[in-house]
Design an enzyme around this catalytic site. Structure first.
Site, PDB file in Angstrom:
ATOM      1  N   HIS A   1       0.827  -1.198   0.000  1.00 40.05           N
ATOM      2  CA  HIS A   1       0.000   0.000   0.000  1.00 40.05           C
ATOM      3  C   HIS A   1       0.868   1.259   0.000  1.00 40.05           C
ATOM      4  CE1 HIS A   1      -2.833   2.891   2.118  1.00 40.05           C
ATOM      5  NE2 HIS A   1      -3.564   2.471   1.096  1.00 40.05           N
TER       6      HIS A   1
ATOM      7  N   HIS B   1      -0.935  10.276  -2.896  1.00 44.06           N
ATOM      8  CA  HIS B   1      -2.229   9.923  -2.334  1.00 44.06           C
ATOM      9  C   HIS B   1      -3.188  11.096  -2.374  1.00 44.06           C
ATOM     10  CE1 HIS B   1      -5.113   9.429   1.066  1.00 44.06           C
ATOM     11  NE2 HIS B   1      -5.214   8.230   0.549  1.00 44.06           N
TER      12      HIS B   1
HETATM   13  O1  G3P Z   1      -6.874   1.901  -2.433  1.00 44.37           O
HETATM   14  C1  G3P Z   1      -7.103   1.175  -1.274  1.00 44.37           C
HETATM   15  C2  G3P Z   1      -6.895   2.129  -0.181  1.00 44.37           C
HETATM   16  O2  G3P Z   1      -5.654   2.660  -0.426  1.00 44.37           O
HETATM   17  C3  G3P Z   1      -7.914   3.207  -0.212  1.00 44.37           C
HETATM   18  O3  G3P Z   1      -7.587   4.162   0.662  1.00 44.37           O
HETATM   19  O4  G3P Z   1      -7.128   6.494   1.005  1.00 44.37           O
HETATM   20  O5  G3P Z   1      -5.289   4.848   1.284  1.00 44.37           O
HETATM   21  O6  G3P Z   1      -6.119   5.423  -0.976  1.00 44.37           O
HETATM   22  P1  G3P Z   1      -6.462   5.275   0.461  1.00 44.37           P
HETATM   23 CA    CA Z   2      -5.162   3.846  -2.501  1.00 37.31          CA
END
Ligand code: G3P
Ligand code: CA
Length: 341
Positions: A42, A84
């Site tokens: 992530h 992000h």
């Molecule tokens: O894309 C999955 C997760 O990353 C969604 O949340 O806000 O971290 O992009 P975010």
């Molecule tokens: Ca994401």
């Protein structure tokens, strides 16, 4: 339902190449395919390096992640870059740049108005003069000031190069951030995204790619143009009440015709009492895979459960993948997991 040509089949082969202690050793998984769940880094290995940098993605690959996740936004000159957020103050050194001081402005976000520096106000050349920094309190700042904001093209190049070097397929999991907003200011993401995927040879159903978005409209558009697997992001929306409880932002039935899977906030899968919901079962019944977010070593569940046990629980429920800021931990939990049918 689309044609999920189970990119995972290829990845399972890649996982098997990790050896007899790989994720399929002696385990019957409750995933839709029956293969091991994938581990998605992530924002890269963002728990250990500044998020969305080549260093974070590269470390995740070295640790063994199956996929790396770039969130995508657009520059003023129409280039897809990895951040992000549209704002830049939390993940770069822009606040320390006197030459950009007068570029600070107020703009709207999903969380309301904010005064900051905005990616869409800067060209790629300008953004490349910035350096990334760690935005999460408590995480190491040792690598701050070293890394550039990468382009999507650079991430593709990194993944393809490391896949060739390692002899295993590493996938990418790009998220289109605020595509409707960007299209409204003349920066439509759709064409550059498709062009980049075409350049990589990744517009088929067997591409090692999942394209994700909170906005179903861009996924519907992409469904009409390419075969690349698509994932709708789903979360509990506190503004949508079902009695006293929040409801998901979108229903499975509303997206099942044009996506291959759901990227689900983990609270949709394990409730506040630690019990499994029917979410994964329902998604699988519709032929959709489920990838859960986000698992963080430094944000374990509030009920005293360790991160390893949180991951073991979610694997036992049958999720098809997990997003983790610490992919090494998720990979270790996968190795330890047993999920009898
Ligand atoms: O894309 C999955 C997760 O990353 C969604 O949340 O806000 O971290 O992009 P975010
Ligand atoms: Ca994401």
């Amino acid at each position: 339902m689309r044609r999920l040509a189970i990119v995972l089949a290829g990845l399972a082969a890649a996982c098997a190449s990790h050896g007899s202690n790989g994720p399929d050793a002696g385990v019957q998984w409750r995933t839709l395919s029956g293969e091991a769940p994938i581990v998605i880094a992530h924002r890269g290995a963002s728990g250990m390096r500044p998020e969305h940098t080549l260093a974070a993605y590269d470390l995740a690959i070295t640790q063994g992640a199956d996929f790396i996740e770039p969130d995508l936004v657009m520059t003023a000159d129409g280039v897809l870059v990895c951040r992000h957020d549209r704002y830049l103050s939390t993940t770069t050194d822009i606040a320390d740049r006197p030459d950009f001081a007068d570029r600070r402005s107020v703009a709207n976000t999903v969380d309301g108005p904010r005064e900051d520096w905005w990616v869409e106000d800067f060209t790629l050349g300008e953004l490349r003069t910035l350096r990334a920094r760690q935005p999460f309190p408590g995480r190491s700042t040792e690598y701050d000031g070293q890394e550039l904001i990468p382009t999507f093209e650079e991430v593709i190049e990194l993944v393809q190069r490391r896949s060739a070097d390692l002899g295993r397929t590493i996938g990418i999991y790009p998220e289109t951030k605020s595509p409707t907003y960007f299209a409204g200011i003349g920066l439509d993401m759709t064409e550059p995204l498709i062009e980049a995927l075409e350049g990589a040879g990744w517009t088929g159903a067997d591409a090692p790619v999942f394209i994700q978005s909170f906005e179903p409209e861009i996924l519907r558009t992409l469904d009409a143009r390419i075969e690349t697997p698509l994932v709708q992001l789903v979360y509990l929306d506190p503004t949508l009440q079902d009695g006293a409880a929040p409801r998901p932002n979108i229903a499975i039935e509303d997206v099942v015709d044009f996506v291959d899977g759901l990227g689900a906030q983990k609270t949709l899968i394990i409730d506040e009492n630690g019990a499994a919901t029917a979410f994964v079962e329902r998604a699988h019944a519709h032929g959709l895979i489920v990838h859960a977010w986000t698992f963080r070593d430094d944000q374990p569940p509030p009920d005293g459960v360790t991160i390893e046990n949180e991951l073991a629980r979610i694997f036992a429920i049958g999720v098809d993948g997990v997003f983790s800021d610490f992919p090494a931990t998720a990979l270790r939990a996968r190795r330890l997991a047993s999920a009898p049918r």
